[in-house]
Scaffold this active site. Structure first.
Site, short mmCIF file in Angstrom:
data_model
loop_
_atom_site.label_atom_id
_atom_site.label_comp_id
_atom_site.label_asym_id
_atom_site.label_seq_id
_atom_site.Cartn_x
_atom_site.Cartn_y
_atom_site.Cartn_z
N GLY A 76 -11.81 12.40 -11.86
CA GLY A 76 -11.07 12.97 -10.63
C GLY A 76 -9.76 12.62 -10.58
O GLY A 76 -9.42 11.58 -10.82
N CYS B 140 -11.91 3.79 -8.24
CA CYS B 140 -10.66 4.66 -8.11
C CYS B 140 -9.34 4.34 -9.02
O CYS B 140 -9.14 2.86 -9.34
CB CYS B 140 -10.27 4.24 -6.54
SG CYS B 140 -9.00 5.45 -6.06
N LEU B 141 -8.63 5.09 -9.28
CA LEU B 141 -7.69 5.10 -10.23
C LEU B 141 -6.65 4.56 -9.58
O LEU B 141 -5.48 3.84 -10.22
CB LEU B 141 -7.06 6.24 -10.92
CG LEU B 141 -8.10 7.22 -11.89
CD1 LEU B 141 -7.83 8.31 -12.46
CD2 LEU B 141 -8.56 6.18 -13.07
N GLN C 292 -2.74 10.96 -4.61
CA GLN C 292 -2.53 9.81 -5.90
C GLN C 292 -1.21 9.81 -6.56
O GLN C 292 -0.90 8.92 -6.97
CB GLN C 292 -4.04 9.64 -6.53
CG GLN C 292 -5.27 9.57 -5.97
CD GLN C 292 -6.34 9.42 -6.76
OE1 GLN C 292 -7.03 10.33 -7.17
NE2 GLN C 292 -6.69 8.07 -7.35
N HIS D 141 -15.06 11.93 -3.04
CA HIS D 141 -14.28 11.07 -3.03
C HIS D 141 -12.78 11.47 -3.32
O HIS D 141 -11.97 10.98 -2.47
CB HIS D 141 -14.41 10.32 -4.43
CG HIS D 141 -13.46 9.19 -4.83
ND1 HIS D 141 -13.80 7.84 -4.74
CD2 HIS D 141 -12.19 9.08 -5.21
CE1 HIS D 141 -12.48 7.14 -5.20
NE2 HIS D 141 -11.60 8.07 -5.52
N GLU D 142 -12.49 12.65 -3.83
CA GLU D 142 -11.45 13.27 -3.96
C GLU D 142 -10.77 13.74 -2.60
O GLU D 142 -9.60 13.80 -2.33
CB GLU D 142 -11.32 14.42 -5.09
CG GLU D 142 -11.65 13.93 -6.51
CD GLU D 142 -10.82 12.78 -7.01
OE1 GLU D 142 -11.56 11.97 -7.72
OE2 GLU D 142 -9.83 12.43 -6.53
N HIS E 224 -9.40 11.34 -0.46
CA HIS E 224 -7.93 11.17 -0.78
C HIS E 224 -6.87 12.13 -0.25
O HIS E 224 -5.88 11.47 0.58
CB HIS E 224 -7.62 11.31 -2.51
CG HIS E 224 -7.97 10.01 -3.02
ND1 HIS E 224 -7.39 8.68 -2.76
CD2 HIS E 224 -8.83 9.73 -4.27
CE1 HIS E 224 -7.82 8.04 -3.82
NE2 HIS E 224 -8.69 8.45 -4.67
#
Ligand code: K2U
Ligand code: ZN
Length: 169
Positions: free
Chosen positions: A46, A91-92, A51, A133-134, A137
């Site tokens: 994702g 998480c990236l 981000q 999660h996304e 963000h």
């Protein structure tokens, strides 16, 4: 297409609340392509526009085993949440940190696709977690926000120490 830089926690830009996408135009289509390329290369399942420091309401996901089933959610809105599940999240933007997080088991979301067409999606399991999660963000929320302040600050210090070490090398 190009690979994009992913913001790293505790960058305050990760806390910005994204604005609705006004027009699903060529700019957005190109951004989707770059976000998908960046996500697959990371690798991740994702990626939210927040981000990559673009503060518009757009996320890409792909939870398929073969990494060949991309989902694009433009202006996603959660319509329904049901049940509860706990899953290990990463998480990236917070590399190397994995913690068990409780979220809704299933989710129904409305969004617009890459062609500008509205649709609804129901999901459970990993896809449900990823969608939640996304969308977090896009609202400036990170999975570490569900941890205790003590744990979150330890992670913040660890990331800041790693950033200083990288800068010295
Ligand atoms: O938003 C992101 O940073 C990508 C996230 C998406 C995600 C987080 C938690 C649980 C599911 C999806 C990941 O870092 S992508 C890397 C990854 C892949 C599989 C499982 C956990 C983390
Ligand atoms: Zn993330």
């Amino acid at each position: 297409m190009s690979l994009l830089d992913i913001l790293q926690f505790p960058d305050t830009a990760l806390r910005k609340i994204a604005a609705p996408v006004e027009d699903v135009d060529a700019r957005i289509d190109s951004l989707v392509g770059d976000m998908l390329e960046t996500m697959y290369e990371a690798p991740g399942i994702g990626l939210a526009a927040t981000q990559i420091n673009v503060h518009e309401r757009l996320v890409v996901l792909d939870v398929s085993d073969e990494c060949n089933e991309p989902i694009v959610l433009i202006n996603p809105e959660i319509i329904e949440l049901d049940g509860e599940q706990e899953m290990q999240e990463g998480c990236l933007s917070i590399p190397g940190i994995y913690e068990n997080i409780k979220r809704a088991a299933s989710v129904r979301v409305s969004a617009v696709n890459r062609n500008g067409d509205p649709f609804e999606l129901e999901a459970d399991g990993l896809l449900s977690v990823c969608i939640q999660h996304e969308i977090d963000h896009l609202d400036g929320k990170l999975f570490v926000d569900y941890l205790s302040p003590l744990k979150r600050n330890r992670i913040r210090l660890k990331m800041q120490k790693a950033k200083r070490k990288d800068a010295e090398e």
